[in-house]
Structure formats: structure tokens, C-alpha cells
Design an enzyme around this catalytic site. Structure first.
Site, PDB file in Angstrom:
ATOM      1  N   ASN A  62       3.892  47.716  16.740  1.00  0.00           N
ATOM      2  CA  ASN A  62       5.118  48.312  16.212  1.00  0.00           C
ATOM      3  C   ASN A  62       6.159  47.235  15.926  1.00  0.00           C
ATOM      4  OD1 ASN A  62       5.149  48.175  19.090  1.00  0.00           O
ATOM      5  ND2 ASN A  62       6.776  49.682  19.235  1.00  0.00           N
ATOM      6  N   GLU A  75       0.363  51.840  14.251  1.00  0.00           N
ATOM      7  CA  GLU A  75      -0.746  52.411  13.470  1.00  0.00           C
ATOM      8  C   GLU A  75      -0.534  52.200  11.980  1.00  0.00           C
ATOM      9  OE1 GLU A  75       0.986  53.765  15.904  1.00  0.00           O
ATOM     10  OE2 GLU A  75      -0.149  55.251  17.043  1.00  0.00           O
ATOM     11  N   CYS A 112       2.202  59.395  16.578  1.00  0.00           N
ATOM     12  CA  CYS A 112       3.315  60.293  16.221  1.00  0.00           C
ATOM     13  C   CYS A 112       2.946  61.089  14.967  1.00  0.00           C
ATOM     14  CB  CYS A 112       4.585  59.488  15.987  1.00  0.00           C
ATOM     15  SG  CYS A 112       4.643  58.650  14.384  1.00  0.00           S
TER      16      CYS A 112
HETATM   17  N1  THU Z   1       5.242  53.930  18.472  1.00  0.00           N
HETATM   18  C1  THU Z   1       4.112  53.423  17.893  1.00  0.00           C
HETATM   19  O1  THU Z   1       4.106  52.295  17.383  1.00  0.00           O
HETATM   20  N2  THU Z   1       3.000  54.185  17.890  1.00  0.00           N
HETATM   21  C2  THU Z   1       2.882  55.387  18.530  1.00  0.00           C
HETATM   22  O2  THU Z   1       1.798  55.965  18.522  1.00  0.00           O
HETATM   23  C3  THU Z   1       4.036  55.966  19.218  1.00  0.00           C
HETATM   24  C4  THU Z   1       5.320  55.248  19.059  1.00  0.00           C
HETATM   25  C5  THU Z   1       6.432  53.075  18.537  1.00  0.00           C
HETATM   26  C6  THU Z   1       7.593  53.476  17.685  1.00  0.00           C
HETATM   27  C7  THU Z   1       8.742  52.790  18.409  1.00  0.00           C
HETATM   28  O3  THU Z   1       8.820  51.438  18.011  1.00  0.00           O
HETATM   29  C8  THU Z   1       8.309  52.828  19.872  1.00  0.00           C
HETATM   30  O4  THU Z   1       6.913  53.051  19.860  1.00  0.00           O
HETATM   31  C9  THU Z   1       8.998  53.904  20.696  1.00  0.00           C
HETATM   32  O5  THU Z   1       8.917  55.127  20.057  1.00  0.00           O
END
Ligand code: THU
Length: 161
Positions: A62, A75, A112
Site C-alpha cells: 500500500n 492489491e 477492501c
Molecule cells: N489496505 C490495503 O492495502 N489492502 C487491504 O486489503 C486493506 C487495506 C491499506 C489501505 C490503507 O493504506 C491501509 O491499508 C489502512 O486501511
């Protein structure tokens, strides 16, 4: 009126030692790459690793932003990288893991809503299901046979024709 039902079937494992070797290796890569996430705001670092049909592994983490909504999930970072590095190469499996200063990483997280939509599009585009391997740095692991199972009633390109 008819009542209809949709069902999610998934596998649950006690820990990584119960996985097949290839799945365990992919989850391990997702765990390791999560350290490289840029998540200074949430402190929730997500790592994803995908195995392509050609045997290559692509990773993503992320990438957050001071303007919060600009941040992108691991993802979708991964899907963009895979499409650019290996155009037309389907993804057979994606492992997703996480760690963070404020959380115990001892259970699976699942993508998400926005990522479910993106994964569903990738499956349609490549005409191949993506198996999801979901687990923290330790603890139980879920395997879902296709990302589409996480998004019943998806909005798809067929509606635009
Ligand atoms: N996040 C992801 O990268 N993937 C997920 O499956 C759930 C959430 C990230 C988004 C944000 O940077 C952090 O996790 C907290 O929500």
C-alpha cells in the site's frame, strides 16, 4: 417472490505449515514485502504477492498519501505492476498479508471493496480466476478459490455493451 442464496466456500488452515509449498512461499513473500509498504498515516502495512501463469512473482504494497484518499491499496498497486510488466499474463494466485505498529497480525484480512472490484475486472480480463491466500504474519489462513466469490452481484463490463 423467490428467495435466492449466494454462498462463499473457503478453506481455513491453522497456520502456514499446513499450506502447499507454493502457497506457503507466496504468503511468505507477501509477509516480507509488507515491510516495504508506505503507510506512515495508518501504520497498517499491507503486502501482496501474486504468482503469474509464467511462474513469475509480482509484489505490491500500500502507498499512502498526505491527502488520504489518494492512497492506494497493495492489491491494486500489484495489479497495475503485473499488467505493465507482463501484459496478457494471468495471475493464478495472490497472497495478502499485513503488519503494523498498532495491530496484532494474527488473522487474515480480506481485500477492501474497491480492490474486490479491481480483482474481479482482472479475472474477467485474463479469463482466469485468482485464488486468494489471506493470512497475517502468523495464525489462521483462508484460501478463497476466486476473487469473484468476494463480490457477488459485481458490476461488470457486460453492462456497458
Ligand atoms: N489496505 C490495503 O492495502 N489492502 C487491504 O486489503 C486493506 C487495506 C491499506 C489501505 C490503507 O493504506 C491501509 O491499508 C489502512 O486501511
Amino acid at each position: 417472490m423467490m428467495e435466492r442464496k449466494t454462498e462463499l466456500v473457503y478453506e481455513e488452515y491453522n497456520d502456514i505449515s499446513e499450506l502447499e509449498a507454493a502457497d506457503a512461499a507466496l504468503l511468505q513473500q507477501a509477509r516480507e514485502i509488507s515491510k516495504q509498504a508506505y503507510a506512515p498515516y495508518s501504520k497498517f502495512q499491507v503486502g501482496a504477492a501474486a504468482l503469474l501463469n509464467n511462474g513469475k512473482v509480482v509484489v505490491g504494497t500500500n502507498q499512502e498519501n498526505a491527502s488520504y484518499p489518494v492512497g492506494t491499496c497493495a492489491e491494486r498497486v500489484l495489479l497495475g505492476t503485473a499488467a505493465n510488466q507482463f501484459l496478457h499474463e494471468p495471475i493464478s494466485a495472490m497472497a495478502i498479508s499485513y503488519q503494523g505498529a498498532k495491530v496484532l497480525s494474527d488473522h487474515p484480512i480480506s481485500p477492501c471493496g474497491m480492490c474486490r472490484q479491481a480483482l474481479s475486472e482482472y479475472e474477467s480480463r485474463m479469463k482466469q480466476p485468482i485464488r486468494l491466500i489471506l493470512g497475517g504474519m502468523e495464525g489462521h489462513i483462508y484460501i478463497i478459490r476466486t476473487a469473484a466469490d468476494l463480490l457477488p452481484f459485481a458490476f461488470t463490463s457486460t453492462e456497458l455493451k
